[in-house]
Design a protein around this motif. Structure first.
Motif, PDB file in Angstrom:
ATOM      1  N   THR A   1       0.997  -0.847  -0.089  1.00  0.00           N
ATOM      2  CA  THR A   1       0.123   0.005   0.213  1.00  0.00           C
ATOM      3  C   THR A   1       0.525   1.472   0.110  1.00  0.00           C
ATOM      4  O   THR A   1       1.006   2.457  -0.400  1.00  0.00           O
ATOM      5  CB  THR A   1      -1.026  -0.485   0.840  1.00  0.00           C
ATOM      6  OG1 THR A   1      -1.455  -1.629   0.613  1.00  0.00           O
ATOM      7  CG2 THR A   1      -2.038   1.183   1.015  1.00  0.00           C
TER       8      THR A   1
ATOM      9  N   GLN B   1      -4.830   0.197  -3.921  1.00  0.00           N
ATOM     10  CA  GLN B   1      -4.491   0.801  -3.178  1.00  0.00           C
ATOM     11  C   GLN B   1      -3.312   0.209  -4.495  1.00  0.00           C
ATOM     12  O   GLN B   1      -1.846   0.611  -4.423  1.00  0.00           O
ATOM     13  CB  GLN B   1      -4.100  -0.814  -1.859  1.00  0.00           C
ATOM     14  CG  GLN B   1      -4.625   0.068  -1.214  1.00  0.00           C
ATOM     15  CD  GLN B   1      -6.133  -0.694  -0.385  1.00  0.00           C
ATOM     16  OE1 GLN B   1      -6.546  -0.107  -1.171  1.00  0.00           O
ATOM     17  NE2 GLN B   1      -5.568  -1.365  -0.201  1.00  0.00           N
TER      18      GLN B   1
ATOM     19  N   LEU C   1      -7.940  -4.603  -3.104  1.00  0.00           N
ATOM     20  CA  LEU C   1      -7.043  -3.789  -2.402  1.00  0.00           C
ATOM     21  C   LEU C   1      -6.687  -3.465  -4.075  1.00  0.00           C
ATOM     22  O   LEU C   1      -5.876  -3.390  -3.972  1.00  0.00           O
ATOM     23  CB  LEU C   1      -6.167  -5.286  -2.326  1.00  0.00           C
ATOM     24  CG  LEU C   1      -6.093  -6.236  -1.456  1.00  0.00           C
ATOM     25  CD1 LEU C   1      -4.601  -6.880  -1.193  1.00  0.00           C
ATOM     26  CD2 LEU C   1      -5.662  -5.132   0.051  1.00  0.00           C
TER      27      LEU C   1
END
Length: 254
Positions: free
Chosen positions: A135, A181, A178
């Motif tokens: 990230t 990110q 995710l």
């Protein structure tokens, strides 16, 4: 930063032997830094690291144990830098011998849970350590290893197949969470591979039967599946996430 394979720090779980070793070797061939994770096969892992060269290290951790995985990531950061690329290949000990498999009448809850702990709990412990660095970098590649038995249970290995099916679901939900990110999460699913420790118990007649049923008329090798894993780590797959690529010579379509 460049996202080319040679600039990545790659962790391959269960990489001391079989398919995991082939995946680690493929990344090393492309110039990546590679961490060969192993649970108990220390000698084989260290021998493979020595063979693949100075950009490769063997690090022990049982992926089911969050504390061990945390220590592995700390050591990787200290010696190689943050992990950019995670390949979850580890499986609980298993022998693909259809004649000796558990049936629904002999299968136990422990058998089912043992497979799921390594496949899914292992994926969770690895992801939880990898996500912060990925990230922060705005970049991450996660590749899980599945099985075409989920789509085509030609031999009903109940516990193994159920765990891989759950891992496919986790792969897709992780991709959904995710993606913002800059982290992609995909699965590569093989069929029976010729040959790994797990498939060593498979009779030759089964290999021949599967080969005859594939368009390519042969059984996939670990090296061939490893090359497909490289695709999901490479810039060529930058717009692909939540997918399951089946690499089995065309035995299963879809």
């Amino acid at each position: 930063m460049s996202h080319a394979l040679q600039d990545q720090v790659v962790l391959v779980s269960g990489a001391a032997r079989g398919l995991g070793a082939a995946i680690a070797s493929a990344f090393a061939r492309e110039g990546a830094q590679v961490i060969i994770n192993y649970r108990s096969s220390r000698e084989r892992a260290e021998a493979l690291a020595a063979e693949l060269g100075p950009r490769t290290r063997a690090l022990q951790a049982d992926v089911r144990d969050a504390a061990q995985v945390s220590a592995l990531f700390d050591e990787a950061r200290r010696t190689m830098g943050p992990i950019t690329t995670l390949v979850h290949n580890a499986i609980a000990d298993y022998a693909f011998n259809g004649d000796a498999r558990d049936t629904l009448t002999t299968l136990t809850a422990d058998h089912l849970l043992d497979q799921t702990r390594t496949a899914c709990v292992g994926a969770l412990t690895l992801l939880q350590q990898a996500i912060p660095d990925m990230t922060a970098a705005g970049f991450g590649r996660v590749i899980t290893i599945g099985s075409n038995l989920v789509q085509h249970p030609v031999v009903p290995y109940h516990d193994y197949t159920a765990a891989k099916s759950a891992l496919l679901a986790l792969t897709r939900t992780a991709a959904a969470e995710l993606g913002p990110q800059g982290i992609t999460v995909n699965m590569v699913s093989g069929g029976l591979l010729r040959t790994t420790d797990a498939s060593a118990a498979t009779p030759d007649a089964v290999f021949d039967l599967i080969a005859a049923g594939t368009p390519l008329r042969r059984v996939t090798t670990p090296a061939e599946l490893a090359d497909a894993v490289l695709f999901f780590a490479s810039p060529w797959s930058r717009a692909v996430t939540g997918q399951n690529l089946i690499v089995d010579g065309g035995l299963v379509f879809g």
